[in-house]
Scaffold this motif. Structure first.
Motif: not given
Length: 116
Positions: A30-46
């Protein structure tokens, strides 16, 4: 869109009599103004996190580990970490926290060192 295309490939293989399963690594961006957020994988249970880079410098990643294995990344303005981190999540290899945090070592080097 990518999900639909990937699943269609599994359906075609199944219809052709091949054994196929859908096991893609989840991802999001997702692009949020000047930020590009990218997520890969599922962080649940870390059980551990490693911050790679510095938020004050504009780009960083949070790497999520479970039992020493990379299970997910959240990358903010760190496209290279996202692209290279996908291989680490898919291969489920274990890497030391210090190596992951060292921004002078590309994440793809870890996959190569582990034979990925």
């Amino acid at each position: 869109m990518q999900n639909a295309a990937d699943m269609a490939g599994v359906v075609v293989k199944t219809l052709m009599g091949e054994t196929a399963s859908y096991d893609a690594v989840p991802w999001f961006w997702s692009n949020q103004y000047d930020l590009k957020l990218q997520t890969v994988g599922l962080a649940s249970g870390y059980d551990e996190t490693v911050v790679r880079g510095h938020p004050s410098e504009g780009g960083f990643s949070v790497i999520y580990l479970r039992d020493g294995q990379v299970i997910a990344l959240d990358c903010v303005n760190a496209v290279r970490d996202y692209v290279q981190g996908r291989a680490l999540v898919a291969s489920q290899i274990g890497i030391s926290r210090d190596l992951l945090a060292d921004v002078s070592i590309p994440l793809k080097s870890h996959a190569i060192m582990q034979g990925g």
